[in-house]
Design an enzyme around this catalytic site. Structure first.
Site, PDB file in Angstrom:
ATOM      1  N   PHE A 132       2.124   4.255   1.114  1.00  0.00           N
ATOM      2  CA  PHE A 132       3.398   3.754   1.902  1.00  0.00           C
ATOM      3  C   PHE A 132       4.402   3.161   0.674  1.00  0.00           C
ATOM      4  O   PHE A 132       5.650   3.133   0.978  1.00  0.00           O
ATOM      5  CB  PHE A 132       3.411   2.575   2.832  1.00  0.00           C
ATOM      6  CG  PHE A 132       2.892   1.359   2.369  1.00  0.00           C
ATOM      7  CD1 PHE A 132       3.877   0.418   1.793  1.00  0.00           C
ATOM      8  CD2 PHE A 132       1.593   0.874   1.833  1.00  0.00           C
ATOM      9  CE1 PHE A 132       3.563  -0.935   1.234  1.00  0.00           C
ATOM     10  CE2 PHE A 132       1.191  -0.331   1.474  1.00  0.00           C
ATOM     11  CZ  PHE A 132       2.374  -1.235   1.171  1.00  0.00           C
TER      12      PHE A 132
ATOM     13  N   LYS B 227       1.414  15.114   3.078  1.00  0.00           N
ATOM     14  CA  LYS B 227       0.942  13.887   4.299  1.00  0.00           C
ATOM     15  C   LYS B 227       1.407  12.901   3.635  1.00  0.00           C
ATOM     16  O   LYS B 227       0.791  11.949   3.060  1.00  0.00           O
ATOM     17  CB  LYS B 227      -0.392  14.434   4.517  1.00  0.00           C
ATOM     18  CG  LYS B 227      -0.894  13.875   5.843  1.00  0.00           C
ATOM     19  CD  LYS B 227      -0.484  12.564   6.136  1.00  0.00           C
ATOM     20  CE  LYS B 227      -1.317  11.499   5.811  1.00  0.00           C
ATOM     21  NZ  LYS B 227      -0.989   9.973   6.093  1.00  0.00           N
TER      22      LYS B 227
ATOM     23  N   GLU C 109       1.974   7.174   7.090  1.00  0.00           N
ATOM     24  CA  GLU C 109       2.534   7.292   8.429  1.00  0.00           C
ATOM     25  C   GLU C 109       3.376   5.883   8.701  1.00  0.00           C
ATOM     26  O   GLU C 109       4.077   5.646   9.833  1.00  0.00           O
ATOM     27  CB  GLU C 109       1.350   7.389   9.552  1.00  0.00           C
ATOM     28  CG  GLU C 109       0.277   6.072   9.415  1.00  0.00           C
ATOM     29  CD  GLU C 109      -0.587   6.294   8.387  1.00  0.00           C
ATOM     30  OE1 GLU C 109      -0.653   6.811   7.393  1.00  0.00           O
ATOM     31  OE2 GLU C 109      -1.803   5.554   8.533  1.00  0.00           O
TER      32      GLU C 109
ATOM     33  N   SER D 248      -4.969   3.695  -2.051  1.00  0.00           N
ATOM     34  CA  SER D 248      -6.059   2.652  -2.154  1.00  0.00           C
ATOM     35  C   SER D 248      -7.344   3.171  -2.695  1.00  0.00           C
ATOM     36  O   SER D 248      -7.656   4.595  -2.482  1.00  0.00           O
ATOM     37  CB  SER D 248      -6.298   1.752  -1.218  1.00  0.00           C
ATOM     38  OG  SER D 248      -7.009   2.511  -0.067  1.00  0.00           O
TER      39      SER D 248
ATOM     40  N   CYS E  93       1.608  -0.355  -7.337  1.00  0.00           N
ATOM     41  CA  CYS E  93       0.384  -0.277  -8.122  1.00  0.00           C
ATOM     42  C   CYS E  93       0.470  -0.589  -9.602  1.00  0.00           C
ATOM     43  O   CYS E  93      -0.603  -0.869 -10.079  1.00  0.00           O
ATOM     44  CB  CYS E  93      -0.138   1.137  -8.082  1.00  0.00           C
ATOM     45  SG  CYS E  93       1.068   2.333  -8.958  1.00  0.00           S
TER      46      CYS E  93
ATOM     47  N   GLU F 287      -7.701  -6.256  -5.055  1.00  0.00           N
ATOM     48  CA  GLU F 287      -6.318  -5.987  -5.074  1.00  0.00           C
ATOM     49  C   GLU F 287      -5.581  -6.709  -3.790  1.00  0.00           C
ATOM     50  O   GLU F 287      -5.765  -6.280  -2.929  1.00  0.00           O
ATOM     51  CB  GLU F 287      -6.114  -4.461  -5.042  1.00  0.00           C
ATOM     52  CG  GLU F 287      -4.799  -3.976  -5.318  1.00  0.00           C
ATOM     53  CD  GLU F 287      -4.418  -2.715  -5.182  1.00  0.00           C
ATOM     54  OE1 GLU F 287      -4.921  -1.935  -4.201  1.00  0.00           O
ATOM     55  OE2 GLU F 287      -3.453  -2.105  -5.877  1.00  0.00           O
TER      56      GLU F 287
HETATM   57  P1  NAD Z   1      -4.000   3.878   1.685  1.00  0.00           P
HETATM   58  O1  NAD Z   1      -4.881   4.439   0.715  1.00  0.00           O
HETATM   59  O2  NAD Z   1      -4.122   3.112   2.805  1.00  0.00           O
HETATM   60  O3  NAD Z   1      -3.366   5.124   2.350  1.00  0.00           O
HETATM   61  C1  NAD Z   1      -2.752   6.366   1.263  1.00  0.00           C
HETATM   62  C2  NAD Z   1      -2.768   7.506   2.221  1.00  0.00           C
HETATM   63  O4  NAD Z   1      -4.094   7.776   2.712  1.00  0.00           O
HETATM   64  C3  NAD Z   1      -2.059   7.542   3.450  1.00  0.00           C
HETATM   65  O5  NAD Z   1      -1.371   8.826   3.628  1.00  0.00           O
HETATM   66  C4  NAD Z   1      -2.935   7.207   4.588  1.00  0.00           C
HETATM   67  O6  NAD Z   1      -2.522   7.919   5.872  1.00  0.00           O
HETATM   68  C5  NAD Z   1      -4.383   7.816   4.218  1.00  0.00           C
HETATM   69  N1  NAD Z   1      -5.390   7.156   4.585  1.00  0.00           N
HETATM   70  C6  NAD Z   1      -5.540   5.902   4.607  1.00  0.00           C
HETATM   71  N2  NAD Z   1      -6.848   5.734   5.148  1.00  0.00           N
HETATM   72  C7  NAD Z   1      -7.671   6.699   4.958  1.00  0.00           C
HETATM   73  C8  NAD Z   1      -8.787   7.169   5.297  1.00  0.00           C
HETATM   74  N3  NAD Z   1      -9.567   6.217   5.590  1.00  0.00           N
HETATM   75  N4  NAD Z   1      -9.203   8.463   5.072  1.00  0.00           N
HETATM   76  C9  NAD Z   1      -8.271   9.480   4.574  1.00  0.00           C
HETATM   77  N5  NAD Z   1      -6.879   9.169   4.562  1.00  0.00           N
HETATM   78  C10 NAD Z   1      -6.545   7.864   4.475  1.00  0.00           C
HETATM   79  O7  NAD Z   1      -2.738   3.338   0.740  1.00  0.00           O
HETATM   80  P2  NAD Z   1      -1.521   2.386   1.043  1.00  0.00           P
HETATM   81  O8  NAD Z   1      -1.849   1.142   1.608  1.00  0.00           O
HETATM   82  O9  NAD Z   1      -0.648   3.423   1.860  1.00  0.00           O
HETATM   83  O10 NAD Z   1      -0.974   2.038  -0.457  1.00  0.00           O
HETATM   84  C11 NAD Z   1      -1.217   1.158  -1.224  1.00  0.00           C
HETATM   85  C12 NAD Z   1      -2.224   1.475  -2.180  1.00  0.00           C
HETATM   86  O11 NAD Z   1      -2.011   2.630  -2.870  1.00  0.00           O
HETATM   87  C13 NAD Z   1      -2.659   0.351  -3.023  1.00  0.00           C
HETATM   88  O12 NAD Z   1      -3.833   0.008  -3.183  1.00  0.00           O
HETATM   89  C14 NAD Z   1      -1.827   0.651  -4.515  1.00  0.00           C
HETATM   90  O13 NAD Z   1      -2.379   0.167  -5.490  1.00  0.00           O
HETATM   91  C15 NAD Z   1      -2.123   2.322  -4.362  1.00  0.00           C
HETATM   92  N6  NAD Z   1      -1.204   3.069  -4.874  1.00  0.00           N
HETATM   93  C16 NAD Z   1      -1.755   3.469  -6.397  1.00  0.00           C
HETATM   94  C17 NAD Z   1      -0.882   4.231  -7.066  1.00  0.00           C
HETATM   95  C18 NAD Z   1      -1.350   4.712  -8.213  1.00  0.00           C
HETATM   96  O14 NAD Z   1      -0.700   5.482  -8.914  1.00  0.00           O
HETATM   97  N7  NAD Z   1      -2.572   4.577  -8.853  1.00  0.00           N
HETATM   98  C19 NAD Z   1       0.512   4.329  -6.864  1.00  0.00           C
HETATM   99  C20 NAD Z   1       1.097   3.848  -5.607  1.00  0.00           C
HETATM  100  C21 NAD Z   1       0.005   3.151  -4.554  1.00  0.00           C
END
Ligand code: NAD
Length: 497
Positions: free
Chosen positions: A148, A172, A175, A225, A280, A382
């Protein structure tokens, strides 16, 4: 209420499945619903991308580059529109949203150089009359699953290189802020890319599972994450796909006693509270070495009242709300729990600041927590919010040991005036992206982005040269053309002569 749909085969598609809520985090109001992909819609998106893949992979490099240049112009012309959408659904302030778009645009600009980037290798006369060349072939249909916190930049990290290399792409998006992806897809279509080259599939976990299990998807790029990144990597590679899965972070900023204190304090504020800490590469731990601790904590605390918190579309605001009410409450719980863990809460921002009174937005203040140690939740997790922890250590060696013992290895920063210490630090620290007097060292688009340890699963960082490698596979052609001499029959293994 508006329903945000998919983009499949060059046009918008209204989904027929479940719906998810989309909020404006600055007002707390539900502003739209997003469609969550059904199995049939997942199949439609993959079918469209597969159908487009053969022709697209054979499209000349000059045409691909030409289309990317047009996309670059369109994204550039719509920076304001994209930034407004980001602010409305994510909450970050407009200037920050514009910065995000600019960094995404850099990735499109990098991909415009695709003819040079895909130049292969050629060895003439490796054996008598035999030449060898290596070509980088596209993989086919690739998927990108994005978080997000960067609804434009992270999709562009993937999309630009993926299609430049001759793949078709299914995005994808998160959401939680799905609208920007649709404007990106529309700009791709307006640039003249054929239908099906870029598709957007809205959805949640079942959409991701469907993409991971689909046999026609060759590779998956994921950013999100760490627990989900680990799962995506394991499930995707089990299904035989190439996977790069970037995860979470806990980024440290080490301040040595010789550092410029004002510069370090400003950097801690900017990198700790910018985008409400939802980056991140945000700094979440300041490691104060030796005598610098007291003045540094004082300098950071003194600056916190200057951070203007409010809606992202108000020009005066420097920090917007958090993404959801649940996330705000979780972040807040780290601050309220820190004192029980033995830390000192110097500035308590665990409630919405007065400047946001009268709204239902998901606001929090900036928090500063001192005397933090490993083993405390506020250090180990985190947090992904506007909470800066300070860990005090006596020596440089202790600072490095602290960072290297952390499970994450995304970004790190060192503040010092000592070039020798800075040089030593780069070799000592087990982190993928290092900033020297630079608090958020996100690499430019012609280098690659990737953390180490639990911040990246898979062998490949994202975008830049590594992105080109990830979205292609080498094919090596060994060729001989008839010449006047013919060889005798020889059943031995080919040996170069
Ligand atoms: P998230 O892991 O909750 O979601 C990321 C994506 O995965 C979304 O599209 C979501 O729909 C999907 N998703 C969520 N849960 C899932 C599951 N159980 N199974 C399959 N798909 C799933 O992350 P977020 O809250 O949207 O974003 C924040 C996180 O992203 C933080 O941990 C941040 O550090 C990380 N992030 C990392 C980087 C990087 O480059 N390393 C960059 C941006 C964000």
């Amino acid at each position: 209420m508006q329903t945000i749909g998919h983009w499949i085969d060059g046009k918008p598609v209204t989904g027929g499945g479940r719906l998810g809520p989309v909020f404006n985090p600055a007002t707390g109001q539900r502003t739209a619903e997003v469609t969550l992909a059904t199995d049939g819609e997942i199949a439609d998106a993959v079918r469209a991308a597969s159908a487009a893949a053969v022709d697209w992979s054979r499209t000349s490099l000059s045409r691909r580059a030409g289309l990317l240049f047009r996309l670059r112009e369109l994204v550039s012309a719509h920076q304001e529109d994209l930034a407004r959408i980001i602010t409305r659904e994510h909450g970050k302030v407009h200037s920050d949203a514009l910065g995000e778009v600019a960094r995404g645009l850099e990735c499109v600009e990098f991909a415009c150089g695709i003819p040079a980037l895909l130049r292969g290798e050629f060895s003439a006369e490796v054996s008598r009359g035999i030449d060898v060349h290596t070509v980088a072939r596209p993989l086919g249909v690739v998927a990108g699953i994005t978080p997000f916190n960067f609804p434009v930049m992270v999709p562009l990290w993937m999309l630009a290189n993926a299609i430049a290399c001759g793949n078709t792409f299914i995005l994808k998006p998160s959401e939680k802020d799905p609208s920007a992806s649709l404007l990106l897809a529309e700009l791709v279509a307006r640039a003249g890319f054929p239908d099906g080259v870029v598709n957007v599939l809205q959805g949640d976990v079942p959409a991701v599972t469907g993409l991971l299990e689909h046999p026609d998807i060759a590779a998956v790029s994921f950013v999100g994450s760490t627990p989900v990144a680990r799962h995506i990597y394991e499930a995707g590679t089990r299904a035989g796909k190439r996977v790069q899965a970037l995860g979470g972070a806990k980024n440290h900023m080490v301040v040595l006693p010789d550092a410029d204190l004002d510069a370090a304090a400003n950097a801690a504020i900017n990198a700790g509270y910018g985008s409400a800490g939802e980056r991140c590469m945000a700094i979440s731990v300041v490691v104060a070495v030796g005598t610098v601790a007291d003045p540094l904590v004082e300098a950071i605390a003194a600056r916190i009242p200057d951070v203007v918190i409010g809606p992202g579309d108000d020009e005066a605001s420097m920090m917007g709300p958090l993404i959801t009410a649940q996330h705000r409450d979780k972040v807040s719980s780290y601050v309220t729990g820190a004192a029980d863990e033995g830390a000192t809460v110097v500035v308590d921002g665990s409630r919405a600041p007065d400047s946001t009174a009268g709204t239902d937005g998901f606001f929090l203040g900036c928090s500063l927590v001192d005397q933090v140690r490993p083993g405390m939740r506020v250090y180990d997790d985190e947090i992904f919010g506007p909470v800066l922890s300070v860990v005090r250590v006596d020596t440089y060696e202790q600072a490095v040991a602290l960072i290297n013992a952390n499970q994450y290895g995304n970004g790190v920063a060192l503040f010092t005036r000592d070039g020798g210490a800075a040089r030593q630090f780069q070799r000592d620290v087990q982190v993928g992206m290092v900033g020297i007097n630079v608090p958020i060292p996100v690499p430019v688009a012609w280098h690659s982005f990737g953390g180490w340890k639990a911040s990246l699963f898979g062998d490949s960082p994202i975008y830049g040269p590594e992105g080109i490698r990830f979205y292609t596979r080498p094919q090596v052609v060994t060729s001989r053309w008839p010449d006047p001499t013919s060889e005798a029959i020889d059943l031995g293994f080919p040996v170069n002569r």
